[in-house]
Design a protein around this motif. Structure first.
Motif, PDB file in Angstrom:
ATOM      1  N   ILE A 132       1.074  -0.118   1.978  1.00 56.13           N
ATOM      2  CA  ILE A 132       1.577   0.798   3.002  1.00 56.13           C
ATOM      3  C   ILE A 132       2.740   0.091   3.688  1.00 56.13           C
ATOM      4  O   ILE A 132       2.559  -1.011   4.226  1.00 56.13           O
ATOM      5  CB  ILE A 132       0.499   1.181   4.037  1.00 56.13           C
ATOM      6  N   VAL A 133       3.918   0.705   3.630  1.00 51.90           N
ATOM      7  CA  VAL A 133       5.104   0.066   4.188  1.00 51.90           C
ATOM      8  C   VAL A 133       5.671   0.895   5.332  1.00 51.90           C
ATOM      9  O   VAL A 133       5.640   2.128   5.305  1.00 51.90           O
ATOM     10  CB  VAL A 133       6.196  -0.130   3.114  1.00 51.90           C
ATOM     11  N   ILE A 163       6.057   6.299  -5.052  1.00 52.73           N
ATOM     12  CA  ILE A 163       6.055   6.449  -3.596  1.00 52.73           C
ATOM     13  C   ILE A 163       5.428   7.779  -3.197  1.00 52.73           C
ATOM     14  O   ILE A 163       5.694   8.818  -3.806  1.00 52.73           O
ATOM     15  CB  ILE A 163       7.491   6.380  -3.032  1.00 52.73           C
ATOM     16  N   LYS A 164       4.586   7.733  -2.152  1.00 53.93           N
ATOM     17  CA  LYS A 164       4.022   8.945  -1.561  1.00 53.93           C
ATOM     18  C   LYS A 164       4.121   8.846  -0.038  1.00 53.93           C
ATOM     19  O   LYS A 164       4.081   7.753   0.521  1.00 53.93           O
ATOM     20  CB  LYS A 164       2.552   9.123  -1.964  1.00 53.93           C
ATOM     21  N   GLU A 165       4.247   9.990   0.576  1.00 51.34           N
ATOM     22  CA  GLU A 165       4.293  10.011   2.040  1.00 51.34           C
ATOM     23  C   GLU A 165       2.932   9.628   2.613  1.00 51.34           C
ATOM     24  O   GLU A 165       1.897  10.062   2.116  1.00 51.34           O
ATOM     25  CB  GLU A 165       4.692  11.398   2.541  1.00 51.34           C
ATOM     26  N   PHE A 166       2.948   8.811   3.637  1.00 51.67           N
ATOM     27  CA  PHE A 166       1.725   8.416   4.346  1.00 51.67           C
ATOM     28  C   PHE A 166       1.786   8.961   5.769  1.00 51.67           C
ATOM     29  O   PHE A 166       0.883   9.650   6.215  1.00 51.67           O
ATOM     30  CB  PHE A 166       1.592   6.890   4.348  1.00 51.67           C
ATOM     31  N   ASP A 167       2.841   8.648   6.480  1.00 53.95           N
ATOM     32  CA  ASP A 167       3.122   9.194   7.808  1.00 53.95           C
ATOM     33  C   ASP A 167       4.640   9.150   7.992  1.00 53.95           C
ATOM     34  O   ASP A 167       5.167   8.295   8.699  1.00 53.95           O
ATOM     35  CB  ASP A 167       2.406   8.366   8.882  1.00 53.95           C
ATOM     36  N   ILE A 175       3.371   2.870  -1.504  1.00 52.27           N
ATOM     37  CA  ILE A 175       4.041   2.564  -2.760  1.00 52.27           C
ATOM     38  C   ILE A 175       3.077   1.811  -3.664  1.00 52.27           C
ATOM     39  O   ILE A 175       2.388   0.881  -3.214  1.00 52.27           O
ATOM     40  CB  ILE A 175       5.345   1.756  -2.551  1.00 52.27           C
ATOM     41  N   LYS A 176       3.018   2.226  -4.920  1.00 49.21           N
ATOM     42  CA  LYS A 176       2.158   1.571  -5.909  1.00 49.21           C
ATOM     43  C   LYS A 176       3.029   0.942  -6.995  1.00 49.21           C
ATOM     44  O   LYS A 176       3.954   1.575  -7.501  1.00 49.21           O
ATOM     45  CB  LYS A 176       1.196   2.583  -6.542  1.00 49.21           C
ATOM     46  N   ILE A 194      17.412   0.165   2.258  1.00 55.15           N
ATOM     47  CA  ILE A 194      16.321   0.402   3.216  1.00 55.15           C
ATOM     48  C   ILE A 194      15.609  -0.919   3.501  1.00 55.15           C
ATOM     49  O   ILE A 194      15.328  -1.694   2.584  1.00 55.15           O
ATOM     50  CB  ILE A 194      15.316   1.435   2.674  1.00 55.15           C
ATOM     51  N   LYS A 195      15.292  -1.150   4.775  1.00 54.45           N
ATOM     52  CA  LYS A 195      14.615  -2.377   5.170  1.00 54.45           C
ATOM     53  C   LYS A 195      13.130  -2.120   5.392  1.00 54.45           C
ATOM     54  O   LYS A 195      12.751  -1.132   6.026  1.00 54.45           O
ATOM     55  CB  LYS A 195      15.235  -2.937   6.444  1.00 54.45           C
ATOM     56  N   VAL A 196      12.300  -3.012   4.868  1.00 51.68           N
ATOM     57  CA  VAL A 196      10.845  -2.942   5.091  1.00 51.68           C
ATOM     58  C   VAL A 196      10.525  -3.705   6.374  1.00 51.68           C
ATOM     59  O   VAL A 196      10.737  -4.911   6.458  1.00 51.68           O
ATOM     60  CB  VAL A 196      10.069  -3.544   3.907  1.00 51.68           C
ATOM     61  N   LEU A 197       9.991  -2.997   7.366  1.00 48.56           N
ATOM     62  CA  LEU A 197       9.653  -3.605   8.649  1.00 48.56           C
ATOM     63  C   LEU A 197       8.234  -4.166   8.649  1.00 48.56           C
ATOM     64  O   LEU A 197       7.935  -5.110   9.388  1.00 48.56           O
ATOM     65  CB  LEU A 197       9.811  -2.585   9.769  1.00 48.56           C
ATOM     66  N   ASP A 198       7.369  -3.576   7.854  1.00 47.08           N
ATOM     67  CA  ASP A 198       5.979  -4.047   7.772  1.00 47.08           C
ATOM     68  C   ASP A 198       5.451  -3.718   6.389  1.00 47.08           C
ATOM     69  O   ASP A 198       5.736  -2.640   5.846  1.00 47.08           O
ATOM     70  CB  ASP A 198       5.114  -3.383   8.840  1.00 47.08           C
TER      71      ASP A 198
END
Length: 232
Positions: A132-133, A163-167, A175-176, A194-198
């Motif tokens: 979960i990103v 990729i699937k929407e989570f929120d 992402i798998k 795009i930057k991954v924050l978490d």
């Protein structure tokens, strides 16, 4: 017993790691350097790795852990003093199966069973990992399809992600992936601006993080790990 298997069963590394140690001339049997991984070790032999005597482990241990940010997946580093293996309270010399980078968190497996570690981490195992990103912006269908088609990172062959929407309102996505390159997920998103924050790994195959709290761990058995991981 073959030398590479003997080293693996000592719990210090995987079979692949044992082969590398042997190839590099870091293994001695009865004070003689041996570079043949299939050398047959007898019960009377004294086996040393980097001049330290090793022996077979009588008891394997298995843990799943929710790795916190700021902990290294490696066993040592002169520039850091927080290691994921130290979170687990045990006398066994356990090590992580696979890695999560310093600024990532989530599900990890720790063990001293080199055979299990090799089985899970080998590319031919084809195990799906889910993360979960949290991103710095929303993504669109074009990017999702680009990930599915494959993205080239590190000037190597393409890697894929689903990729699937989570929120999406909070820029959270699932992402798998099946590959396991260094910082792969972060690099994939970076390649499209795009930057991954978490980044939080929530599953390895069918093994789920569930409600295990950050910094906590759970002791399990070998069958549980194998049954869950390969229940993908």
């Amino acid at each position: 017993m073959r030398l590479n298997k003997y080293i693996r069963n000592s719990g210090i590394t995987s079979r692949r790691g044992a082969d590398k140690l042997i190839e590099d001339g870091k293994v001695k049997i009865n004070e003689i350097v041996v570079t043949e991984p299939f050398y047959e070790v007898s019960n009377s032999d004294c086996v040393k790795v980097e001049d330290k005597k090793i022996k077979q482990i009588e008891r394997f241990e298995y843990y799943i852990i929710n790795k916190p940010i700021g902990f290294l997946s490696s066993l040592s580093d002169p520039f850091h003093n927080q290691f994921v293996s130290e979170i687990v309270k045990t006398d066994a010399r356990i090590y992580p199966v696979g890695r999560l980078d310093l600024n990532s968190r989530g599900l990890m497996i720790l063990t001293n069973d080199g055979d299990l570690a090799f089985k899970i981490s080998h590319p031919n195992s084809n195990i799906t990992k889910e993360y979960i990103v949290k991103l710095d912006k929303k993504i669109n269908n074009y990017i999702a399809k680009k990930f599915e088609a494959g993205i080239k990172i590190d000037d190597k062959s393409k890697v894929k992600g689903r990729i699937k929407e989570f929120d999406p309102d909070n820029f959270l996505y699932s992402i798998k992936i099946k590959e396991g390159r260094n910082r792969q997920v972060r690099k994939m998103f970076k390649s499209v601006g795009i930057k991954v924050l978490d980044l939080n790994r929530v599953s390895i195959g069918g093994l789920k993080l569930g409600d295990l709290k950050i910094g906590h761990y759970k002791k399990v058995d070998r069958d549980y790990i194998l049954n869950e991981v390969f229940r993908d």
